[in-house]
Design a protein around this motif. Structure first.
Motif, short mmCIF file in Angstrom:
data_model
loop_
_atom_site.label_atom_id
_atom_site.label_comp_id
_atom_site.label_asym_id
_atom_site.label_seq_id
_atom_site.Cartn_x
_atom_site.Cartn_y
_atom_site.Cartn_z
N ARG A 1 0.82 -1.22 0.00
CA ARG A 1 0.00 0.00 0.00
C ARG A 1 0.85 1.27 0.00
O ARG A 1 0.64 2.16 -0.83
N ASP A 2 1.82 1.38 0.91
CA ASP A 2 2.63 2.60 0.98
C ASP A 2 3.38 2.84 -0.32
O ASP A 2 3.42 3.95 -0.83
N ASP A 3 3.98 1.79 -0.88
CA ASP A 3 4.72 1.93 -2.13
C ASP A 3 3.81 2.37 -3.27
O ASP A 3 4.17 3.23 -4.07
N ALA A 4 2.62 1.78 -3.33
CA ALA A 4 1.69 2.12 -4.41
C ALA A 4 1.22 3.57 -4.30
O ALA A 4 1.21 4.30 -5.29
N VAL A 5 0.86 3.99 -3.10
CA VAL A 5 0.39 5.37 -2.90
C VAL A 5 1.49 6.36 -3.25
O VAL A 5 1.25 7.34 -3.97
N ILE A 6 2.72 6.11 -2.78
CA ILE A 6 3.83 7.02 -3.06
C ILE A 6 4.12 7.07 -4.55
O ILE A 6 4.28 8.14 -5.13
N LEU A 7 4.15 5.92 -5.21
CA LEU A 7 4.43 5.87 -6.64
C LEU A 7 3.36 6.61 -7.44
O LEU A 7 3.67 7.43 -8.31
N LEU A 8 2.10 6.34 -7.15
CA LEU A 8 1.02 7.00 -7.89
C LEU A 8 0.96 8.49 -7.59
O LEU A 8 0.74 9.31 -8.48
N TRP A 9 1.17 8.88 -6.33
CA TRP A 9 1.14 10.30 -5.98
C TRP A 9 2.26 11.05 -6.66
O TRP A 9 2.03 12.13 -7.23
N THR A 10 3.48 10.52 -6.64
CA THR A 10 4.60 11.22 -7.27
C THR A 10 4.39 11.31 -8.78
O THR A 10 4.71 12.33 -9.39
N MET A 11 3.84 10.27 -9.38
CA MET A 11 3.58 10.30 -10.82
C MET A 11 2.55 11.39 -11.15
O MET A 11 2.75 12.19 -12.06
N ALA A 12 1.47 11.42 -10.40
CA ALA A 12 0.42 12.43 -10.63
C ALA A 12 0.95 13.84 -10.37
O ALA A 12 0.65 14.77 -11.13
N PHE A 13 1.73 14.01 -9.32
CA PHE A 13 2.31 15.31 -8.98
C PHE A 13 3.23 15.79 -10.11
O PHE A 13 3.14 16.93 -10.55
N ASP A 14 4.08 14.90 -10.58
CA ASP A 14 5.00 15.22 -11.66
C ASP A 14 4.24 15.59 -12.93
O ASP A 14 4.51 16.62 -13.56
N LEU A 15 3.29 14.77 -13.33
CA LEU A 15 2.53 15.04 -14.54
C LEU A 15 1.73 16.33 -14.44
O LEU A 15 1.64 17.10 -15.41
N SER A 16 1.17 16.60 -13.28
CA SER A 16 0.39 17.82 -13.09
C SER A 16 1.25 19.07 -13.23
O SER A 16 0.87 20.02 -13.91
N PHE A 17 2.41 19.07 -12.58
CA PHE A 17 3.26 20.25 -12.66
C PHE A 17 3.96 20.36 -14.02
O PHE A 17 4.24 21.46 -14.47
N SER A 18 4.19 19.24 -14.67
CA SER A 18 4.71 19.30 -16.04
C SER A 18 3.68 19.94 -16.97
O SER A 18 4.02 20.71 -17.86
N ALA A 19 2.42 19.61 -16.73
CA ALA A 19 1.34 20.20 -17.54
C ALA A 19 1.26 21.70 -17.31
O ALA A 19 1.04 22.47 -18.25
N ILE A 20 1.43 22.13 -16.07
CA ILE A 20 1.42 23.57 -15.77
C ILE A 20 2.55 24.25 -16.53
O ILE A 20 2.35 25.29 -17.16
N GLU A 21 3.74 23.68 -16.46
CA GLU A 21 4.89 24.25 -17.14
C GLU A 21 4.64 24.32 -18.65
O GLU A 21 4.92 25.33 -19.29
N HIS A 22 4.08 23.25 -19.21
CA HIS A 22 3.78 23.22 -20.64
C HIS A 22 2.73 24.27 -20.99
O HIS A 22 2.84 24.97 -22.00
#
Length: 106
Positions: free
Chosen positions: A71-92
């Motif tokens: 559970r912890d690994d999955a939440v961290i992996l999915l959260w960091t992926m979503a965080f990264d993609l969201s802020f990349s979209a802002i930058e774009h």
């Protein structure tokens, strides 16, 4: 890393409500997190052995494997992926505005 440790690291870095998060410091934080997780292994050549042929298949495989993580690994992996993609979209999204303000920087 446990979710409590991850949550504390995020809040230390960006504030309780992520008020200090920007595309630049998000990228820097995620790079440092990856370095901490992989402990220097990213400096070695990476051999990709991706059995999937399309981006869609790669995404399906990724999300399927996440379901099997603790559970912890999955939440961290999915959260960091979503965080990264969201802020990349802002930058774009903002890049045309920066281009208009600063012109061609190359």
């Amino acid at each position: 890393m446990r979710i409590e440790e991850f949550r504390a690291a995020i809040r230390r870095e960006f504030g309780a409500n992520l008020e200090h998060a920007t595309p630049a410091n998000v990228r820097d934080f995620l790079d440092r997190m990856a370095e901490d997780v992989f402990q220097g292994q990213l400096r070695k050549p990476i051999e990709l052995r991706e059995p999937k042929d399309t981006y869609e298949d790669i995404l399906k495989d990724f999300f399927s494997r996440v379901l099997d993580l603790p559970r912890d690994d999955a939440v961290i992996l999915l959260w960091t992926m979503a965080f990264d993609l969201s802020f990349s979209a802002i930058e774009h999204h903002l890049s045309p505005r920066f281009q208009a303000l600063f012109g061609d920087t190359e």
